[in-house]
Design an enzyme around this catalytic site. Structure first.
Site, PDB file in Angstrom:
ATOM      1  N   ASP A  51       0.835  -1.204   0.000  1.00 13.90           N
ATOM      2  CA  ASP A  51       0.000   0.000   0.000  1.00 13.90           C
ATOM      3  C   ASP A  51       0.870   1.255   0.000  1.00 13.90           C
ATOM      4  O   ASP A  51       0.608   2.215  -0.738  1.00 13.90           O
ATOM      5  CB  ASP A  51      -0.918  -0.017   1.221  1.00 13.90           C
ATOM      6  CG  ASP A  51      -1.739   1.255   1.343  1.00 13.90           C
ATOM      7  OD1 ASP A  51      -2.624   1.480   0.502  1.00 13.90           O
ATOM      8  OD2 ASP A  51      -1.481   2.034   2.286  1.00 13.90           O
ATOM      9  N   GLU A 123      -2.241  -5.492  -3.484  1.00 17.85           N
ATOM     10  CA  GLU A 123      -1.261  -4.683  -2.746  1.00 17.85           C
ATOM     11  C   GLU A 123      -0.180  -5.562  -2.133  1.00 17.85           C
ATOM     12  O   GLU A 123       0.999  -5.164  -2.081  1.00 17.85           O
ATOM     13  CB  GLU A 123      -1.965  -3.872  -1.668  1.00 17.85           C
ATOM     14  CG  GLU A 123      -2.809  -2.731  -2.222  1.00 17.85           C
ATOM     15  CD  GLU A 123      -3.443  -1.886  -1.142  1.00 17.85           C
ATOM     16  OE1 GLU A 123      -3.551  -0.655  -1.334  1.00 17.85           O
ATOM     17  OE2 GLU A 123      -3.828  -2.439  -0.086  1.00 17.85           O
TER      18      GLU A 123
END
Length: 228
Positions: A51, A123
């Site tokens: 992320d 992610e």
């Protein structure tokens, strides 16, 4: 359960030096819990890392691409790329759902179709590439599967507002959505929305919720009417 990690590596265009890192990126907490693994052995830590890398790469791209745009607009543009629905679509591009390790309950509950699981795993894959090959490898992956689809990703967030502004150019025009629950077993197609302009059917969309179905119908309408 053995996944064909070689196949996934070919799809994403990156060969891992340590395929164990990729495998961990694919382990959903439901699977690690069922296998009585430690919580840190799931993909959640890699998701956290991915992320951060994703946000940095997208921020760098937008900063360089739009040298005269102020901070607030840059933030808005970034948010139109880095959100669950967009990352879900990116995950679908590489068929990521087929490779995720899920617990039986989650698997039977159509977990491979859930945007939250797909986006989180996407992610985690970014985090795994970063750990295995460094920043440039992760950056190349993000450019290939996120930034190169920037217009498509932006539409996923802004589709409804774009089509609304388009219709409002004519004060007498009427925009209407008709949404209903379907009999589909796939969670991603639970609701179907139809978008009408002045009573004419323009597009349809499906989604896990009424809101998502309407958003998908709006995205299709934007493409059909060339609304940007």
């Amino acid at each position: 359960m053995i996944k064909d990690l070689d196949k996934l590596q070919k799809v994403i265009g990156y060969d891992f030096n340590d395929s164990g890192i990729l495998r961990q990126a694919l382990i959903h907490p439901s699977y690690s819990g069922e296998m009585r693994m430690q919580r840190y052995e799931s993909n959640q830590r890699l998701e956290f890392l991915g992320d951060a890398v994703l946000e940095l790469v997208v921020s760098e791209y937008l900063y360089k691409e739009h040298p005269q745009i102020e901070e607030g607009e840059l933030t808005r543009k970034r948010s139109s790329l880095v959100f669950e629905a967009a990352l879900n679509e990116c995950a679908k591009l590489i068929g990521l759902g087929d490779f995720i390790y899920l617990g039986r309950g989650e698997d039977m509950g159509q977990g491979r179709e859930k945007p939250s699981i797909l986006s989180d795993t996407f992610e985690a894959v970014i985090g795994a590439i970063y750990l295995d090959g460094g920043f440039e490898a992760a950056k190349q992956f993000i450019h290939s599967f996120v930034i190169n689809n920037i217009q498509e990703m932006s539409l996923l967030r802004d589709g409804k507002s774009l089509i609304q502004r388009h219709v409002q150019q004519d004060p007498e025009a009427v925009l209407e959505y008709k949404t209903e629950e379907t009999e589909e077993t796939l969670a991603s197609e639970r609701f179907k929305a139809k978008l009408y302009i002045n009573g004419k059917l323009i597009s349809e969309g499906r989604g896990q919720s009424k809101k998502q179905a309407e958003q998908n119908a709006a995205v299709t309408a934007c493409k059909k009417l060339n609304v940007k």
